[in-house]
Design a protein around this motif. Structure first.
Motif, PDB file in Angstrom:
ATOM      1  N   PRO A  71       0.838  -1.202   0.000  1.00 48.79           N
ATOM      2  CA  PRO A  71       0.000   0.000   0.000  1.00 48.79           C
ATOM      3  C   PRO A  71       0.869   1.246   0.000  1.00 48.79           C
ATOM      4  O   PRO A  71       1.862   1.309   0.716  1.00 48.79           O
ATOM      5  N   VAL A  72       0.498   2.232  -0.820  1.00 46.31           N
ATOM      6  CA  VAL A  72       1.281   3.466  -0.870  1.00 46.31           C
ATOM      7  C   VAL A  72       0.413   4.715  -0.730  1.00 46.31           C
ATOM      8  O   VAL A  72       0.919   5.776  -0.401  1.00 46.31           O
ATOM      9  N   ILE A  73      -0.885   4.609  -0.983  1.00 41.03           N
ATOM     10  CA  ILE A  73      -1.747   5.791  -0.898  1.00 41.03           C
ATOM     11  C   ILE A  73      -2.094   6.057   0.566  1.00 41.03           C
ATOM     12  O   ILE A  73      -2.469   5.137   1.282  1.00 41.03           O
ATOM     13  N   PRO A  74      -1.964   7.291   1.017  1.00 42.41           N
ATOM     14  CA  PRO A  74      -2.330   7.602   2.406  1.00 42.41           C
ATOM     15  C   PRO A  74      -3.795   7.264   2.676  1.00 42.41           C
ATOM     16  O   PRO A  74      -4.622   7.241   1.768  1.00 42.41           O
ATOM     17  N   ASP A  75      -4.099   7.015   3.942  1.00 42.56           N
ATOM     18  CA  ASP A  75      -5.478   6.703   4.314  1.00 42.56           C
ATOM     19  C   ASP A  75      -6.374   7.896   4.010  1.00 42.56           C
ATOM     20  O   ASP A  75      -6.080   9.028   4.405  1.00 42.56           O
ATOM     21  N   LEU A  76      -7.476   7.623   3.312  1.00 42.65           N
ATOM     22  CA  LEU A  76      -8.405   8.692   2.940  1.00 42.65           C
ATOM     23  C   LEU A  76      -9.687   8.630   3.751  1.00 42.65           C
ATOM     24  O   LEU A  76     -10.561   9.483   3.576  1.00 42.65           O
ATOM     25  N   GLY A  77      -9.846   7.629   4.605  1.00 36.41           N
ATOM     26  CA  GLY A  77     -11.001   7.573   5.489  1.00 36.41           C
ATOM     27  C   GLY A  77     -11.977   6.466   5.150  1.00 36.41           C
ATOM     28  O   GLY A  77     -11.653   5.518   4.431  1.00 36.41           O
ATOM     29  N   MET A  78     -13.180   6.595   5.674  1.00 35.28           N
ATOM     30  CA  MET A  78     -14.263   5.632   5.457  1.00 35.28           C
ATOM     31  C   MET A  78     -15.476   6.370   4.919  1.00 35.28           C
ATOM     32  O   MET A  78     -15.685   7.539   5.233  1.00 35.28           O
ATOM     33  N   MET A  79     -16.278   5.640   4.155  1.00 34.46           N
ATOM     34  CA  MET A  79     -17.532   6.198   3.651  1.00 34.46           C
ATOM     35  C   MET A  79     -18.661   5.243   3.975  1.00 34.46           C
ATOM     36  O   MET A  79     -18.458   4.033   4.049  1.00 34.46           O
ATOM     37  N   ALA A  80     -19.852   5.787   4.129  1.00 33.94           N
ATOM     38  CA  ALA A  80     -21.051   4.975   4.340  1.00 33.94           C
ATOM     39  C   ALA A  80     -22.164   5.532   3.475  1.00 33.94           C
ATOM     40  O   ALA A  80     -22.270   6.748   3.279  1.00 33.94           O
ATOM     41  N   SER A  81     -22.977   4.629   2.919  1.00 36.97           N
ATOM     42  CA  SER A  81     -24.083   5.061   2.073  1.00 36.97           C
ATOM     43  C   SER A  81     -25.089   3.930   1.937  1.00 36.97           C
ATOM     44  O   SER A  81     -24.764   2.761   2.176  1.00 36.97           O
ATOM     45  N   THR A  82     -26.295   4.289   1.548  1.00 40.99           N
ATOM     46  CA  THR A  82     -27.288   3.284   1.165  1.00 40.99           C
ATOM     47  C   THR A  82     -27.388   3.203  -0.356  1.00 40.99           C
ATOM     48  O   THR A  82     -28.273   2.540  -0.879  1.00 40.99           O
ATOM     49  N   ASP A  83     -26.472   3.855  -1.063  1.00 40.83           N
ATOM     50  CA  ASP A  83     -26.477   3.904  -2.525  1.00 40.83           C
ATOM     51  C   ASP A  83     -25.134   3.353  -3.032  1.00 40.83           C
ATOM     52  O   ASP A  83     -24.091   3.965  -2.826  1.00 40.83           O
ATOM     53  N   ILE A  84     -25.172   2.207  -3.693  1.00 46.13           N
ATOM     54  CA  ILE A  84     -23.936   1.540  -4.123  1.00 46.13           C
ATOM     55  C   ILE A  84     -23.189   2.324  -5.199  1.00 46.13           C
ATOM     56  O   ILE A  84     -21.964   2.396  -5.182  1.00 46.13           O
ATOM     57  N   LEU A  85     -23.910   2.928  -6.127  1.00 44.15           N
ATOM     58  CA  LEU A  85     -23.245   3.701  -7.169  1.00 44.15           C
ATOM     59  C   LEU A  85     -22.610   4.951  -6.574  1.00 44.15           C
ATOM     60  O   LEU A  85     -21.457   5.283  -6.875  1.00 44.15           O
ATOM     61  N   ALA A  86     -23.323   5.639  -5.705  1.00 46.27           N
ATOM     62  CA  ALA A  86     -22.790   6.863  -5.108  1.00 46.27           C
ATOM     63  C   ALA A  86     -21.529   6.591  -4.303  1.00 46.27           C
ATOM     64  O   ALA A  86     -20.555   7.343  -4.391  1.00 46.27           O
TER      65      ALA A  86
ATOM     66  N   SER B 205      -0.546   8.064  -5.750  1.00 46.36           N
ATOM     67  CA  SER B 205      -1.807   7.559  -6.305  1.00 46.36           C
ATOM     68  C   SER B 205      -1.710   7.243  -7.801  1.00 46.36           C
ATOM     69  O   SER B 205      -2.650   6.723  -8.391  1.00 46.36           O
ATOM     70  N   LYS B 206      -0.570   7.527  -8.404  1.00 45.78           N
ATOM     71  CA  LYS B 206      -0.408   7.386  -9.859  1.00 45.78           C
ATOM     72  C   LYS B 206      -0.673   5.962 -10.336  1.00 45.78           C
ATOM     73  O   LYS B 206      -1.384   5.752 -11.313  1.00 45.78           O
ATOM     74  N   ASP B 207      -0.129   4.957  -9.669  1.00 44.11           N
ATOM     75  CA  ASP B 207      -0.265   3.577 -10.130  1.00 44.11           C
ATOM     76  C   ASP B 207      -1.706   3.082 -10.046  1.00 44.11           C
ATOM     77  O   ASP B 207      -2.180   2.382 -10.938  1.00 44.11           O
ATOM     78  N   LEU B 208      -2.402   3.430  -8.974  1.00 38.01           N
ATOM     79  CA  LEU B 208      -3.797   2.998  -8.847  1.00 38.01           C
ATOM     80  C   LEU B 208      -4.667   3.674  -9.902  1.00 38.01           C
ATOM     81  O   LEU B 208      -5.505   3.027 -10.531  1.00 38.01           O
ATOM     82  N   LYS B 209      -4.443   4.955 -10.144  1.00 38.45           N
ATOM     83  CA  LYS B 209      -5.203   5.656 -11.184  1.00 38.45           C
ATOM     84  C   LYS B 209      -4.934   5.023 -12.548  1.00 38.45           C
ATOM     85  O   LYS B 209      -5.859   4.813 -13.345  1.00 38.45           O
ATOM     86  N   GLU B 210      -3.677   4.695 -12.816  1.00 45.73           N
ATOM     87  CA  GLU B 210      -3.319   4.098 -14.101  1.00 45.73           C
ATOM     88  C   GLU B 210      -3.970   2.726 -14.259  1.00 45.73           C
ATOM     89  O   GLU B 210      -4.468   2.381 -15.326  1.00 45.73           O
ATOM     90  N   ARG B 211      -3.993   1.947 -13.180  1.00 40.10           N
ATOM     91  CA  ARG B 211      -4.621   0.629 -13.252  1.00 40.10           C
ATOM     92  C   ARG B 211      -6.110   0.761 -13.563  1.00 40.10           C
ATOM     93  O   ARG B 211      -6.646   0.058 -14.397  1.00 40.10           O
ATOM     94  N   ILE B 212      -6.788   1.663 -12.884  1.00 36.08           N
ATOM     95  CA  ILE B 212      -8.225   1.847 -13.100  1.00 36.08           C
ATOM     96  C   ILE B 212      -8.503   2.282 -14.527  1.00 36.08           C
ATOM     97  O   ILE B 212      -9.376   1.726 -15.207  1.00 36.08           O
ATOM     98  N   LEU B 213      -7.750   3.256 -15.021  1.00 30.67           N
ATOM     99  CA  LEU B 213      -8.016   3.795 -16.362  1.00 30.67           C
ATOM    100  C   LEU B 213      -7.604   2.832 -17.472  1.00 30.67           C
ATOM    101  O   LEU B 213      -8.319   2.670 -18.455  1.00 30.67           O
ATOM    102  N   SER B 214      -6.473   2.164 -17.303  1.00 32.90           N
ATOM    103  CA  SER B 214      -5.962   1.320 -18.383  1.00 32.90           C
ATOM    104  C   SER B 214      -6.838   0.095 -18.621  1.00 32.90           C
ATOM    105  O   SER B 214      -6.821  -0.479 -19.701  1.00 32.90           O
ATOM    106  N   ARG B 215      -7.604  -0.303 -17.627  1.00 33.50           N
ATOM    107  CA  ARG B 215      -8.433  -1.500 -17.761  1.00 33.50           C
ATOM    108  C   ARG B 215      -9.921  -1.182 -17.732  1.00 33.50           C
ATOM    109  O   ARG B 215     -10.740  -2.039 -17.416  1.00 33.50           O
ATOM    110  N   HIS B 216     -10.250   0.059 -18.012  1.00 34.18           N
ATOM    111  CA  HIS B 216     -11.652   0.494 -18.144  1.00 34.18           C
ATOM    112  C   HIS B 216     -12.444   0.309 -16.857  1.00 34.18           C
ATOM    113  O   HIS B 216     -13.639   0.037 -16.893  1.00 34.18           O
ATOM    114  N   GLY B 217     -11.785   0.456 -15.706  1.00 32.62           N
ATOM    115  CA  GLY B 217     -12.452   0.224 -14.434  1.00 32.62           C
ATOM    116  C   GLY B 217     -13.650   1.111 -14.185  1.00 32.62           C
ATOM    117  O   GLY B 217     -14.616   0.694 -13.549  1.00 32.62           O
TER     118      GLY B 217
END
Length: 198
Positions: free
Chosen positions: A128-143, A160-172
């Motif tokens: 893991p390399v990205i700093p902790d960004l916290g927790m989220m709660a919702s009743t809406d899965i898309l949101a 955060s560069k590698d995670l962003k690249e992974r998401i974008l390169s594989r159409h996440g």
């Protein structure tokens, strides 16, 4: 054990979920948000789409890997259909869970110790390399998955560069569009910081 069949009629006309889901009338989805080898990011959708799929047939169905055991061995991982079709099958599988529970489902995404790899990679996962960004709660899965992605993409920096690249390169991000197309939630949201509210 066994499976429960749920008709959807979209990309995947028949969703195969674990039969024990019928024993419950509510669900709390606790997700460690992070990268993923196939899903590009693992949020609440990935958690229920794969997690609630039946042991053999359902998991093969969602992955698009229709022959052989799950998990597949060795190079079989590379023969699975990836990208958009996988995202759409995950949304189909997730929608079956949402349809079953209706309004009786809540999502918690934990954005800490995020790696480009899933926890399922075990000791072979990138650290893991990205700093902790916290927790989220919702009743809406898309949101909640949209907000989690927005936080990651809004974090400026080399970490955060590698995670962003992974998401974008594989159409996440296509899984967000697939959820939107199925009417699974809202892609707009309001972040309420409970630390500031108290």
């Amino acid at each position: 054990m066994g499976m429960w069949k749920k008709h959807i009629g979209v990309l995947t006309p028949l969703i195969l979920l674990g039969s024990h889901i019928l024993n419950y009338d509510s669900m709390i989805v606790l997700t460690h948000f992070k990268g993923h080898a196939m899903g590009e990011f693992g949020g609440s959708l990935k958690n229920i789409a794969i997690g609630n799929a039946s042991g053999q047939l359902g998991k093969r169905q969602v992955h698009g890997y229709l022959e052989g055991p799950m998990p597949p061995a060795g190079d079989a991982w590379g023969k699975m259909p990836l990208q958009d079709a996988f995202m759409e099958r995950m949304a189909d599988s997730g929608k079956a869970t949402l349809d079953h529970f209706g309004k009786h489902i809540t999502y918690l995404n934990v954005l800490r110790r995020m790696s480009i790899d899933c926890d399922c990679a075990g000791v072979g996962a990138a650290p893991p390399v990205i700093p902790d960004l916290g927790m989220m709660a919702s009743t809406d899965i898309l949101a909640i998955d949209q907000a989690s992605c927005d936080l990651v993409f809004g974090f400026d920096g080399e970490k955060s560069k590698d995670l962003k690249e992974r998401i974008l390169s594989r159409h996440g991000l296509h899984q967000l569009q697939a959820m939107h197309d199925l009417g699974m939630g809202a892609d707009h949201y309001e972040l309420i910081d409970i630390d500031k509210e108290s």
